[in-house]
Design a protein around this motif. Structure first.
Motif, short mmCIF file in Angstrom:
data_model
loop_
_atom_site.label_atom_id
_atom_site.label_comp_id
_atom_site.label_asym_id
_atom_site.label_seq_id
_atom_site.Cartn_x
_atom_site.Cartn_y
_atom_site.Cartn_z
N VAL A 22 31.87 88.70 36.58
CA VAL A 22 32.87 89.69 36.97
C VAL A 22 34.14 89.54 36.14
CG1 VAL A 22 34.31 90.54 38.88
CG2 VAL A 22 31.89 90.01 39.26
N SER A 31 31.22 97.72 37.07
CA SER A 31 29.81 97.34 37.13
C SER A 31 29.37 97.49 38.57
CB SER A 31 29.61 95.91 36.62
OG SER A 31 28.22 95.66 36.40
N THR A 32 28.12 97.15 38.83
CA THR A 32 27.59 97.28 40.18
C THR A 32 27.09 95.93 40.69
OG1 THR A 32 25.33 97.79 39.49
CG2 THR A 32 26.86 99.67 39.76
N TYR A 33 27.01 95.84 42.01
CA TYR A 33 26.47 94.63 42.63
C TYR A 33 25.06 94.37 42.11
CZ TYR A 33 30.26 95.66 45.91
OH TYR A 33 31.48 95.94 46.47
N VAL A 70 33.82 96.01 40.72
CA VAL A 70 32.42 96.02 41.15
C VAL A 70 32.28 97.03 42.29
CG1 VAL A 70 30.47 94.65 41.96
CG2 VAL A 70 32.21 93.60 40.50
#
Length: 120
Positions: A22, A31-33, A70
């Motif tokens: 991160v 970004s994504t989990y 995120v």
């Protein structure tokens, strides 16, 4: 940090790996989990990425983790309730130039930062 093909280094754990990834997300990108979990070799670990970000709260004295970068797979600010105020996540993203409308990142696909692409 490990990629999905590397074993976990001694003394490291998944939460630390999440925090490191991160910190690599550039300001103005998201970004994504799930993308982070996939990169770290935990294809179904999106929820664990969320737990890792909650654990990175400033009160714990950890080096700052830009958790505002995120979001969920649709660009929604699903983690906003874990910030100091309900609007703090959006405000932090907007301070980096990311537009947010109705708790969703505008132009999400263009701003998406995939660690599996960017870090390989």
């Amino acid at each position: 940090m490990k990629s999905s093909a590397d074993p976990a280094p001694a003394g490291r754990n998944f939460f630390e790996d999440v925090h490191e990834v991160v910190r690599l997300i550039p300001p103005g990108r998201v970004s994504t989990y799930g993308a982070i979990a996939h990169y770290l070799g935990a294809r179904h670990g999106a929820r664990m990425v969320g737990y890792a970000l909650i654990a990175a709260a400033p009160a714990l004295g950890l080096e700052k983790v830009p958790a505002q970068r995120v979001v969920n797979r649709n660009g929604l600010l699903t983690g906003r309730h874990h910030f100091a105020t309900p609007t703090a996540m959006q405000e932090a993203l907007e301070a980096e130039g990311v537009r947010v409308e109705d708790d969703q990142v505008v132009e999400f696909k263009q701003l998406f930062w995939d660690p599996s692409v960017e870090l390989e």
